[in-house]
Design an enzyme around this catalytic site. Sequence first.
Site, mmCIF file in Angstrom:
data_model
loop_
_atom_site.group_PDB
_atom_site.id
_atom_site.type_symbol
_atom_site.label_atom_id
_atom_site.label_comp_id
_atom_site.label_asym_id
_atom_site.label_seq_id
_atom_site.Cartn_x
_atom_site.Cartn_y
_atom_site.Cartn_z
ATOM 1 N N LYS A 282 0.815 -1.206 0.000
ATOM 2 C CA LYS A 282 0.000 0.000 0.000
ATOM 3 C C LYS A 282 0.852 1.262 0.000
ATOM 4 C CE LYS A 282 -4.337 -1.941 1.528
ATOM 5 N NZ LYS A 282 -5.413 -1.976 2.544
ATOM 6 N N ARG A 317 -3.525 -10.303 4.850
ATOM 7 C CA ARG A 317 -3.917 -10.356 3.442
ATOM 8 C C ARG A 317 -2.752 -9.797 2.626
ATOM 9 N NH1 ARG A 317 -6.442 -6.943 -0.334
ATOM 10 N NH2 ARG A 317 -7.883 -8.018 -1.757
#
Length: 341
Positions: A282, A317
Amino acid sequence: MSTEWLEPLGLLQGPAAFAALRDGLALPLQGGPFAFTLVREPAGTVLVPPDDHPALERLTRPLPPFAGIERHRARPLVMGIVNCTPDSFSGDGLGAAHDAAIAQGHAMLEAGADILDVGGESTRPDAAPVTPEEEQARILPVIRALAKAAPVSVDTRHARSMAAALEAGAEIVNDVSALRHDPEAVRVIAQARCPVILMHMRTLDPRTMQKEVRYEDAALEVARFLEGRVATLEALGIPRGRICVDPGLGFGKRVEDNLALIARLPLFANLGCTILVGASRKSFIGRITGVAEAGQRMPGSLGIALAAAAQGAHILRVHDVAETVQALQCAEAVAVGFEEG
């Protein structure tokens, strides 16, 4: 429902946790393997856990296996991301290349993934919405194939896609909107009685979630939001054992908010649910490291994954399954010892 919050502090693991629990100096966090020695009240007061506080039962109660998946000895489960999108932020989107997505999923299982998360709509900032029909064309053939080999979750905001994916063999629904985007989504989950992952996203539109972001206390505000969503499902007969909460790193958060959520992850144990963290590749990792290309953020992603694991995350995840599994295996061996096989 209004939770009386206590934030566990002073986490211990391995022999130190065992000794502290044995001697009455700590309490087990959600049944272990972590133990906590202190708690912080909302006002900021740090104290030894009081025996009579109503929050302690929630904090210490053991969790059942989420979706029937047995937990590892002392490390999180790993959820591998299978992106059936052409515009994923992470650079690994496969679009409608079903065979490639299926092969990727099998490779992740070989590398040690416990769950596969299949999605057909990008929810990165500024992403354009996708119709349920287009989404289903991307994901259903992949889910049908991979569900024969492992537990599969479907990453979708659309009730029709949830229902179709469950029919195709998915076992878990993973909704970035926490079942708020589609009014029919709660009904689908209630009828299917399937495990569900509820994620915090500051707005319902990915195109606006990063605009004018402000929190007074990001961790507590996100936890309280998820408390409300958990209560909604519980009222419909979905027990907390079938609910997983995700603080939604990167979804309407600044760098400092993301870091606070990881550092204060034990706060979410108040919800009595499985806790998932999705930080892989991210942008906040890029902001910290200076790495602009998402596909080059694997080392930073591993650092955040290990930090989340050390704060009690139950599921990670990730895009880079093999690297994450190896890192977690080594961290687990250091913390609690090595067992052959």
